[in-house]
Design an enzyme around this catalytic site. Sequence first.
Site, mmCIF file in Angstrom:
data_model
loop_
_atom_site.group_PDB
_atom_site.id
_atom_site.type_symbol
_atom_site.label_atom_id
_atom_site.label_comp_id
_atom_site.label_asym_id
_atom_site.label_seq_id
_atom_site.Cartn_x
_atom_site.Cartn_y
_atom_site.Cartn_z
ATOM 1 N N GLU A 108 50.134 40.127 30.707
ATOM 2 C CA GLU A 108 51.015 40.423 31.841
ATOM 3 C C GLU A 108 50.107 40.684 33.035
ATOM 4 O OE1 GLU A 108 51.679 45.054 30.559
ATOM 5 O OE2 GLU A 108 52.915 43.486 29.709
ATOM 6 N N TYR A 120 44.460 32.829 35.667
ATOM 7 C CA TYR A 120 45.154 32.562 34.408
ATOM 8 C C TYR A 120 45.777 31.170 34.396
ATOM 9 C CZ TYR A 120 44.563 37.594 33.735
ATOM 10 O OH TYR A 120 44.035 38.847 33.601
#
Length: 153
Positions: A108, A120
């Site tokens: 997260e 990411y």
Amino acid sequence: MRMEKIEISKMTLADYETIKTCLCSEFDDFWTPAVLKSELMGENKIYFVAKKETQIIGFVGIMMANPEMELLNLVVKKSERGNGVGTILLNKIIEIAETNKIETIFLEVNEINHLARKLYEKAGFFEIGIRKNYYHSTENAILMSKNVNNLQK
């Protein structure tokens, strides 16, 4: 420009002692030193540090729950951000996932942390959901995952 050599090793209690005094000011204010120590000592959790010479410039933590892995925290020293340290740490985690036959990595990230989200996404993570008001009770967490080993049954 030549990038200085960065060493990745398992985080030790001595590394934690080095980090704890500057965790909030030089790294991240989301976790307190007590929370980091608790995480470091947690079952199925592994932490790594990135060092340039002897200075800790980043760290990453994971929780292994085969066939899944959760990236718990990836933090780079504020003065070192944008220099590729996050990529090196993330690549280490992906390598561990591949070696351990992990199928999926979950994480997260704060919706306003555009640099981390870009990191990411570049590594193949994609958005799978949102956790409302997760950070400081005001900012949303973007849930992301990456398929690592597509094991055929």
